[in-house]
Design an enzyme around this catalytic site. Structure first.
Site, short mmCIF file in Angstrom:
data_model
loop_
_atom_site.label_atom_id
_atom_site.label_comp_id
_atom_site.label_asym_id
_atom_site.label_seq_id
_atom_site.Cartn_x
_atom_site.Cartn_y
_atom_site.Cartn_z
N TRP A 206 -52.35 78.90 20.35
CA TRP A 206 -51.82 80.25 20.45
C TRP A 206 -50.29 80.24 20.58
CZ3 TRP A 206 -49.09 82.36 24.59
CH2 TRP A 206 -48.85 83.73 24.53
N HIS A 207 -49.75 79.21 21.23
CA HIS A 207 -48.31 79.16 21.45
C HIS A 207 -47.52 78.93 20.17
CE1 HIS A 207 -49.45 78.74 25.71
NE2 HIS A 207 -48.23 79.14 25.97
N GLY A 208 -48.12 78.36 19.15
CA GLY A 208 -47.38 78.15 17.91
C GLY A 208 -48.11 77.27 16.92
#
Length: 491
Positions: free
Chosen positions: A326-328
């Protein structure tokens, strides 16, 4: 528009505050909320107006679907509602996947198949991860019949409220829309204004005076190309560990403080996570609302604690691996999430066996693991991560850099009998002295009480004076330097 920018502090925030309360004080509550929605859109468009339409379409789309899901639940049309919910989640994840992961997926597919890949170079819309997760939660709760008949104005405020729009917290409709609709919040409350300004000032100081200082050392270590010695590698990793801490903590403080000016209490999102004695406690303190979302909408639907022990452990690992992604769009984030998932599974097994550690050792193990995992979070690729990690375990570099820094005649005079002295006071460490002095101060600061614990309910004159001093220092530093973007704006 950065919270730590002059445009926000001296223009946007005072103007939004003054116009909103002028309207609601005149009895124009709907106009006041409408003005605040417009202010939110201006705040978002300041970064890139091209994606303002995307945000507006997302709000209208999910509000319409959520309202329809609520009606279906009341009518008992469960099967049809399930189809609508699936469509809504797929549409939200499809948009997020295209803008955030299309290049990543195509590149990895090309690598796996031996094909070629032409980068799409898609510009990531600001805050898409945050407002997508918030609205998926709203759709799921609407399907479950847990939402009320909200009006579009309050829903738009819930999604676009500028203090939490860009980097969270990931707010829940039940804790936000009720506040926007409460008439008691449609007036200026001096106590909330005082608390908001104090916490905002503390956050500003954390960001511009502490986090941005650590950023220079972290960037120098991680973005360099030459080998890192033992002290340099630890300086880099610990600098990033503290940069991220004070950057995100500062953002959370400023978001909370700005919202309090409008009598809105955002959910607590950061509570001294480096005081944690185990990895589970860390995730109860770090990005609290992300952990809550992953628990409620990923971990529990996967089976949570209801399945057998092996399934529970795999659920933890899958949940936090997805949290890392989700962060990247990077394998570094996947590795980071996987590490935390495995650590949480190991902690569950450890605790289930009735094992315990002394508190100092438990803190040290937890902190060192978190610091190690941040290396992958910060590194741009595996080569960069290996470069820092190798330096962190390269104890031999202590002696090599020490001997290289001494003149030949001193070495001849010292002989082997001085080896112990070189190990105790290496000149290589003296080069890193400013960094390590700052790191010692960082450790002292994280041991202090969290500002929420003593400011929120009982602000004193001394606190107000101290916050004013921190604000003045923060403004001085901000005007004299180019402040970096909040790290979580990248996610």
């Amino acid at each position: 528009m950065l919270f730590s920018s002059p445009e926000f502090i001296f223009v946007f925030l005072p103007a939004a505050f003054a116009v909103y309360f002028a309207l609601v004080h005149a009895g124009l509550d709907v106009a006041g909320r409408g003005c605040l929605v417009i202010a939110n859109l201006v705040f978002y468009a300041w970064w890139n107006s091209a994606y303002l339409l995307l945000l507006m379409i997302s709000v209208l789309f999910n509000y319409s679907l959520g309202s329809e899901l609520g009606r279906m639940h009341r009518k008992g049309s469960i099967r049809a509602a399930r189809v609508v919910l699936t469509f809504g989640i797929a549409a939200n994840l499809g948009a997020l996947g295209y803008f955030k992961y299309a290049d990543f997926l195509m590149e990895n597919y090309a690598t796996a198949t031996g094909g070629s890949h032409v980068a799409l170079n898609i510009l990531l819309p600001l805050a898409i991860s945050f407002f997508t997760f918030q609205q998926i939660a709203y759709l799921v709760d609407s399907y479950r019949g847990q939402t009320l008949e909200y009006d579009l104005m309050n829903y738009a405020l819930f999604v676009s409220f500028f203090p939490q729009l860009i980097a969270g917290p990931i707010v829940h409709h039940s804790e936000m829309m009720r506040q926007f609709g409460d008439s008691r919040n449609h007036r200026m409350i001096p106590g909330n204004i005082t608390v908001g300004l104090i916490i905002f000032a503390i956050g500003l100081f954390k960001k511009v005076a502490i986090a941005d200082t650590f950023a220079t050392w972290a960037d120098a270590g991680f973005d360099g190309t030459g080998p890192l010695d033992f002290f340099g590698a630890w300086a880099a990793s610990l600098s990033y560990t503290f940069q991220l801490y004070f950057d995100f903590s500062g953002y959370c403080d400023m978001a909370y403080g700005a919202a309090m000016l409008f009598n809105i209490r955002l959910p607590l999102n950061f509570l001294s996570p480096y005081k944690s004695l185990d990895i589970q406690d860390f995730w109860r303190r770090w990005h609290i609302t992300l952990g809550r979302f992953l628990r409620d909408y990923v971990y529990i639907p996967l089976g949570g604690n209801r399945a057998g022990e092996a399934r529970v452990l795999s659920n933890l690992i899958v949940t936090f691996t997805l949290g890392g992604l989700w962060h990247g769009a990077s394998w570094m984030f996947v590795i980071w999430g996987l590490m935390h998932g495995v650590a949480l599974a190991a902690h569950r097994v450890w605790r289930g066996a009735g094992l315990r550690m002394p508190r100092p050792l438990a803190w040290l193990v937890t902190f060192l693991f978190v610091n190690l995992a941040w290396v992958f979070f910060r590194a741009t690729d595996m080569a960069s991560a290996k470069r820092v990690l190798w330096g962190m375990v390269d104890i031999g570099s202590i002696r090599r850099t020490t001997l290289d820094s001494l003149p030949t005649e001193s070495l001849a005079w010292a002989g082997k009998g001085m080896d112990w002295l070189l190990a105790v006071s290496p000149p290589a460490l003296a080069v890193q002295a400013p960094v390590y002095a700052a790191l010692l101060l960082g450790f002292a600061l994280i041991a202090c009480r969290n500002p929420y614990q003593f400011v929120t309910d009982h602000p004193s004159n001394a606190m107000t004076l101290g916050a004013g001093l921190l604000f003045a220092i923060g403004i001085y530093v901000m005007l004299g330097s180019t402040s970096t973007v909040f790290l979580y704006f990248n996610f």
